[in-house]
Design a protein around this motif. Structure first.
Motif, PDB file in Angstrom:
ATOM      1  N   LEU A   1      -1.026  -4.873 -11.402  1.00 42.12           N
ATOM      2  CA  LEU A   1      -1.643  -4.161 -10.285  1.00 42.12           C
ATOM      3  C   LEU A   1      -0.578  -3.279  -9.655  1.00 42.12           C
ATOM      4  N   LEU A   2      -0.921  -2.039  -9.409  1.00 46.46           N
ATOM      5  CA  LEU A   2      -0.029  -1.089  -8.765  1.00 46.46           C
ATOM      6  C   LEU A   2      -0.564  -0.853  -7.366  1.00 46.46           C
ATOM      7  N   ARG A   3       0.236  -1.192  -6.352  1.00 47.13           N
ATOM      8  CA  ARG A   3      -0.218  -1.088  -4.965  1.00 47.13           C
ATOM      9  C   ARG A   3       0.741  -0.213  -4.166  1.00 47.13           C
ATOM     10  N   GLY A   4       0.176   0.765  -3.464  1.00 50.07           N
ATOM     11  CA  GLY A   4       0.973   1.619  -2.606  1.00 50.07           C
ATOM     12  C   GLY A   4       1.129   0.988  -1.240  1.00 50.07           C
ATOM     13  N   ILE A   5       2.304   1.119  -0.668  1.00 48.49           N
ATOM     14  CA  ILE A   5       2.553   0.588   0.674  1.00 48.49           C
ATOM     15  C   ILE A   5       3.161   1.687   1.539  1.00 48.49           C
ATOM     16  N   ARG A   6       2.726   1.716   2.810  1.00 48.63           N
ATOM     17  CA  ARG A   6       3.202   2.738   3.739  1.00 48.63           C
ATOM     18  C   ARG A   6       4.262   2.212   4.691  1.00 48.63           C
ATOM     19  N   ASN A   7       4.174   0.937   5.023  1.00 50.51           N
ATOM     20  CA  ASN A   7       5.056   0.384   6.056  1.00 50.51           C
ATOM     21  C   ASN A   7       5.158  -1.134   5.894  1.00 50.51           C
ATOM     22  N   ALA A   8       5.859  -1.771   6.815  1.00 50.39           N
ATOM     23  CA  ALA A   8       6.069  -3.217   6.741  1.00 50.39           C
ATOM     24  C   ALA A   8       4.764  -3.994   6.872  1.00 50.39           C
ATOM     25  N   SER A   9       3.843  -3.481   7.665  1.00 50.01           N
ATOM     26  CA  SER A   9       2.553  -4.160   7.812  1.00 50.01           C
ATOM     27  C   SER A   9       1.790  -4.165   6.496  1.00 50.01           C
ATOM     28  N   ASP A  10       1.773  -3.018   5.818  1.00 48.02           N
ATOM     29  CA  ASP A  10       1.133  -2.949   4.502  1.00 48.02           C
ATOM     30  C   ASP A  10       1.798  -3.925   3.541  1.00 48.02           C
ATOM     31  N   PHE A  11       3.126  -3.958   3.570  1.00 48.93           N
ATOM     32  CA  PHE A  11       3.850  -4.829   2.660  1.00 48.93           C
ATOM     33  C   PHE A  11       3.479  -6.294   2.891  1.00 48.93           C
ATOM     34  N   ALA A  12       3.443  -6.716   4.145  1.00 50.77           N
ATOM     35  CA  ALA A  12       3.093  -8.108   4.452  1.00 50.77           C
ATOM     36  C   ALA A  12       1.696  -8.440   3.933  1.00 50.77           C
TER      37      ALA A  12
ATOM     38  N   PRO B   1       6.421   2.386  -2.630  1.00 54.04           N
ATOM     39  CA  PRO B   1       6.411   2.933  -1.274  1.00 54.04           C
ATOM     40  C   PRO B   1       5.853   4.355  -1.251  1.00 54.04           C
ATOM     41  N   ALA B   2       5.140   4.670  -0.185  1.00 56.51           N
ATOM     42  CA  ALA B   2       4.569   6.009  -0.013  1.00 56.51           C
ATOM     43  C   ALA B   2       5.670   7.020   0.291  1.00 56.51           C
ATOM     44  N   ASP B   3       5.427   8.244  -0.102  1.00 57.44           N
ATOM     45  CA  ASP B   3       6.308   9.336   0.276  1.00 57.44           C
ATOM     46  C   ASP B   3       6.305   9.442   1.800  1.00 57.44           C
ATOM     47  N   HIS B   4       7.434   9.791   2.380  1.00 60.26           N
ATOM     48  CA  HIS B   4       7.525   9.853   3.844  1.00 60.26           C
ATOM     49  C   HIS B   4       6.515  10.819   4.459  1.00 60.26           C
ATOM     50  N   ALA B   5       6.104  11.835   3.703  1.00 60.74           N
ATOM     51  CA  ALA B   5       5.152  12.822   4.224  1.00 60.74           C
ATOM     52  C   ALA B   5       3.760  12.235   4.451  1.00 60.74           C
ATOM     53  N   CYS B   6       3.443  11.152   3.775  1.00 62.39           N
ATOM     54  CA  CYS B   6       2.104  10.566   3.951  1.00 62.39           C
ATOM     55  C   CYS B   6       2.163   9.102   4.356  1.00 62.39           C
ATOM     56  N   ALA B   7       3.294   8.662   4.856  1.00 63.67           N
ATOM     57  CA  ALA B   7       3.458   7.259   5.227  1.00 63.67           C
ATOM     58  C   ALA B   7       2.533   6.835   6.366  1.00 63.67           C
TER      59      ALA B   7
END
Length: 80
Positions: free
Chosen positions: A2-13, A35-41
């Motif tokens: 599974l490939l999962r994108g994460i934007r921040n620590a909340s997403d990661f948790a 991790p998401a690119d900083h432009a769309c985090a």
């Protein structure tokens, strides 16, 4: 896998918890976090929908295919 994108620590948790349960359901499931690119985090689907409802320009925050679908559903997106 599974490939999962994460934007921040909340997403990661949240995603780590899901990965745990997926692994428990099937030992062969592996999860890879990207991790998401900083432009769309900080881009969230709910924010895009709200921008569309109020006529805001979100065209630089989503791929063209997504912009077209949102435009169809919400009735128009200002051109970039």
């Amino acid at each position: 896998m599974l490939l999962r994108g994460i934007r921040n620590a909340s997403d990661f948790a949240y995603e780590v918890e899901l990965a745990y349960w997926n692994k428990r359901l099937s030992a062969g499931i592996e999860t890879l976090f990207v991790p998401a690119d900083h432009a769309c985090a900080f881009v969230r689907s709910s924010a895009i929908k709200e921008l569309a409802e109020f006529g805001g320009d979100y065209s630089d925050m989503v791929p063209p295919l997504v912009a077209a679908a949102v435009k169809q559903k919400y009735g128009g997106v200002p051109s970039p």
